[in-house]
Structures are given as structure tokens and as C-alpha cells.
Write an enzyme that holds these catalytic residues in place. Structure first.
Site, PDB file in Angstrom:
ATOM      1  N   ARG A  89       0.854  -1.184   0.000  1.00  0.00           N
ATOM      2  CA  ARG A  89       0.000   0.000   0.000  1.00  0.00           C
ATOM      3  C   ARG A  89       0.891   1.234   0.000  1.00  0.00           C
ATOM      4  O   ARG A  89       1.945   1.240   0.655  1.00  0.00           O
ATOM      5  CB  ARG A  89      -0.918   0.032   1.234  1.00  0.00           C
ATOM      6  CG  ARG A  89      -2.120  -0.886   1.154  1.00  0.00           C
ATOM      7  CD  ARG A  89      -3.130  -0.432   0.068  1.00  0.00           C
ATOM      8  NE  ARG A  89      -4.284  -1.311  -0.054  1.00  0.00           N
ATOM      9  CZ  ARG A  89      -4.418  -2.283  -0.961  1.00  0.00           C
ATOM     10  NH1 ARG A  89      -3.447  -2.540  -1.822  1.00  0.00           N
ATOM     11  NH2 ARG A  89      -5.527  -3.000  -1.013  1.00  0.00           N
ATOM     12  N   HIS A 127      -1.353   0.121  -9.891  1.00  0.00           N
ATOM     13  CA  HIS A 127      -2.063  -0.837  -9.025  1.00  0.00           C
ATOM     14  C   HIS A 127      -2.513  -2.072  -9.819  1.00  0.00           C
ATOM     15  O   HIS A 127      -3.688  -2.450  -9.814  1.00  0.00           O
ATOM     16  CB  HIS A 127      -3.261  -0.166  -8.325  1.00  0.00           C
ATOM     17  CG  HIS A 127      -3.683  -0.894  -7.078  1.00  0.00           C
ATOM     18  ND1 HIS A 127      -4.161  -0.259  -5.944  1.00  0.00           N
ATOM     19  CD2 HIS A 127      -3.694  -2.217  -6.771  1.00  0.00           C
ATOM     20  CE1 HIS A 127      -4.443  -1.153  -5.021  1.00  0.00           C
ATOM     21  NE2 HIS A 127      -4.173  -2.361  -5.509  1.00  0.00           N
TER      22      HIS A 127
END
Ligand code: NDP
Length: 310
Positions: A225, A273
Site C-alpha cells: 500500500r 495498481h
């Protein structure tokens, strides 16, 4: 007949309708799946992905569990309207994809592929990389994804250190844990992969001090993250030469703003991502199995610890 609410961004239903219907049938669960409902109190299970429009769980008074399609649950775990058990996604497809991303990017840096893929000028400059056995790699996070990546890297003969919150024992991996274990996990790692969940304890973990524990010129690969890494400290470490490169898949703000310095930084690779994604066929079987367990009174798989945040 159970009612299962599928709450995910528009478009996902097309991918999941077939696999989920099939998986529930194969698990012996009789259910009707809806993508919207006027009677939330009749919903038995919620299959959930962020950005599907659902943020208030209060009306779902009969729901027995919320089953996340995502492995990372930081956006839902702090939702105070959620009182039902929350299960995160552990999916073999997600794991395989992450192993491929991580080993691919580790090998890119290990082999120095950029030198030959995009040479600055023609030149017969031979730089023979060391063998994997002579390149230390650290994997922070030894959960479903981190452990799989650590094993794959060890199978390629990289010496791998791993780091987790609680003690772990994985064949072929030098495992460290807790605050005291982070420095020994990092200090010889020429490549570090961060596969931790984002929690109060991990936010900003890779700050100036921790980046400073890495050997000069180390490479950071972050598919965990964005907020695990202090962006300013990272840029300073890259500019100052302490870090050789950062391959980043996740960011504090996504999509990454068009004017963010990461896009143009010569020592940063941005991937949007895409490190890995939950795969409908295998994930649907995990969801169906958890619903079967819920109905049989068996413990749910992959239950999130709300206190720990993952
Ligand atoms: P898991 O919950 O299975 O594993 C998490 C690991 O992190 C565990 O080993 C855990 O320790 C460790 N950990 C948690 N908190 C701490 C802490 N404070 N200190 C040290 N170690 C800690 O998660 P997954 O492996 O399934 O997923 C990891 C993350 O990957 C997800 O949370 C998500 O953010 C990210 N992800 C990114 C994707 C992408 O495409 N970029 C796709 C999917 C996931 P312990 O073993 O002791 O519990």
C-alpha cells in the site's frame, strides 16, 4: 433460500455472475444473488469491494458476514457501521499474480535489465550480474502474499529475509518479527519488497530512518500500500543515492496525480495498481466456501481482526 448482495463497482458483476453462481451451486448453497436491494434487512451475506457505493452497513440487520473481494481491507475495517464479521480475500489467483509481479520486478533489478532494454547509447558494456545466491532480498509481510513471494524468491536461490508481526517459520526463509526484527531483516537487503497491510502500525513504516538501514543503492518494490512508505523520505533517499530505484504499484492517492514527481523521476517505476488482482473463478470458490461455513456454523476463513486492522 439465502440472499447474497454483490456490492462492487459497476462492471464487476459481469465477471463474477457466472463464477459465483457456479461456485455457490458446487458448494451446495442455495442462494439468489442481487446487485441491489430495497430490503436490506433480508440480505444474508454481502460480497464487498470498495467503490461499489456501499458505506453504511446499518440497514443490513440480518447480514451474517461481509466477504471482501480485496485482500487489503483498510478502507472498510474502520467503518463504524460495520458490526458483522469481515473476511478478507485470500485467493490462489491473487497469490499467483503477486508472485509473478514480485519475481519479475526483483529479477529486473537483480539482472540490471534496464541497461540492455533501454540503453542510453550503443555500447558493448558487459556488466555480469551476481548470482541470485549472492543477492539478499527482504520481504516485509509474511502473510498469504508475502510468504508466497518469499518462497518463490528462495526457490530462485535468493537468500531471503522475511518480517512479520508475530513469529513465523518458513522453510528456507530467515524470519524476523516485531519492532526489533525489522533492522536485521533490512540491513543486508539489496532489494526489499513491502507486502504489508496498511494499518495504524504500518503507516509510514518505510521512513527516512528505516530506508537508511538498507545498504547503499538498494531497490524498493512496493506492491503493498502506498502509505506504507513516506513519500518525501523516499524521494530524498532516491535523490541522495541511498536508494537505487523504487518500483511502486500503490500510492497514497490513486490514481496517482498527473503532476506527481514519481511519474518523471528517473529512479522510479510506476505501475498503476496492477501487481495482482482477485481472479473471479478462484475467488468465487472462496466466497462460496465461506457462505457454506457460515450456514454450517463453522468458523469463517480469513476473518479480519478489527483490532489489528487486517
Ligand atoms: P496477510 O494479512 O495475509 O499478511 C499480512 C502480513 O503482514 C502478515 O505476515 C502480518 O504479520 C504482517 N504484518 C501486519 N502488521 C504488521 C506489523 N505491524 N509489523 C510487522 N508485520 C506486520 O495479507 P496478504 O499477504 O494477503 O496481503 C498483504 C497486502 O498486500 C494487502 O493488505 C494489500 O494491502 C496488498 N495487496 C496489494 C495488491 C496489489 O495489486 N498491489 C493486491 C492484493 C493485496 P503476521 O504474520 O504476524 O500476522
Amino acid at each position: 433460500m439465502l440472499t447474497v448482495l454483490f456490492s462492487a463497482p459497476a462492471g464487476r458483476w459481469t465477471d463474477y455472475e457466472g463464477p459465483l453462481t457456479r461456485a455457490l451451486r458446487e458448494a451446495g448453497v442455495e442462494a439468489r444473488i442481487v446487485t441491489d436491494t430495497d430490503a436490506p434487512e433480508t440480505v444474508d451475506y454481502i460480497v464487498y469491494a470498495p467503490n461499489g457505493g456501499l458505506s453504511d452497513f446499518t440497514p443490513f440487520t440480518g447480514a451474517k458476514a461481509v466477504l471482501s473481494l480485496w485482500a487489503g481491507v483498510e478502507t472498510i475495517v474502520t467503518n463504524r457501521t460495520l458490526t458483522q464479521p469481515l473476511c478478507r480475500m485470500v485467493d490462489s489467483g491473487l497469490e499467483e499474480g503477486m508472485v509473478e509481479y514480485v519475481t519479475g520486478h526483483v529479477l529486473r533489478h537483480h539482472l540490471g535489465m534496464d541497461r540492455y532494454v533501454a540503453p542510453e547509447a550503443p555500447g558493448w558494456t558487459r556488466v555480469v550480474p551476481p548470482l541470485a545466491r549472492d543477492r539478499q532480498v527482504a520481504v516485509l509481510g509474511l502473510g498469504a502474499l508475502g510468504a508466497a513471494c518469499a518462497r518463490a524468491l528462495a526457490a530462485l536461490r535468493f537468500p531471503v529475509t522475511g518480517w512479520s508481526r508475530s513469529p513465523r517459520a518458513i522453510d528456507g526463509i530467515a524470519c524476523f518479527h516485531g519492532d526489533a526484527g525489522l533492522r536485521p531483516a533490512l540491513e543486508r537487503a539489496e532489494i526489499v519488497v513491502t507486502l504489508l497491510p496498511l494499518t495504524g502500525a504500518t503507516e509510514g513504516l518505510m521512513d527516512a530512518a528505516r530506508l537508511g538501514w538498507l545498504p547503499e543503492g538498494a531497490v524498493l518494490i512496493n506492491p503493498g500500500r502506498g502509505a506504507l512508505v513516506d513519500e518525501q523520505a523516499l524521494l530524498a533517499a532516491l535523490d541522495g543515492g541511498r536508494l537505487g530505484h523504487a518500483t511502486l504499484d500503490v500510492f497514497r492517492e490513486e490514481p496517482l496525480a498527473a503532476d506527481h514527481p514519481f511519474w518523471t523521476h528517473p529512479k522510479v517505476t510506476v505501475t498503476p495498481h496492477i501487481a495482482s488482482e482477485t481472479r473471479p473463478a478462484s475467488a468465487a470458490r472462496v466466497i462460496a466456501e465461506n457462505i457454506r461455513r457460515g450456514e454450517a456454523g463453522e468458523p469463517f476463513l480469513f476473518l479480519v481482526d478489527r483490532g489489528l486492522g487486517y
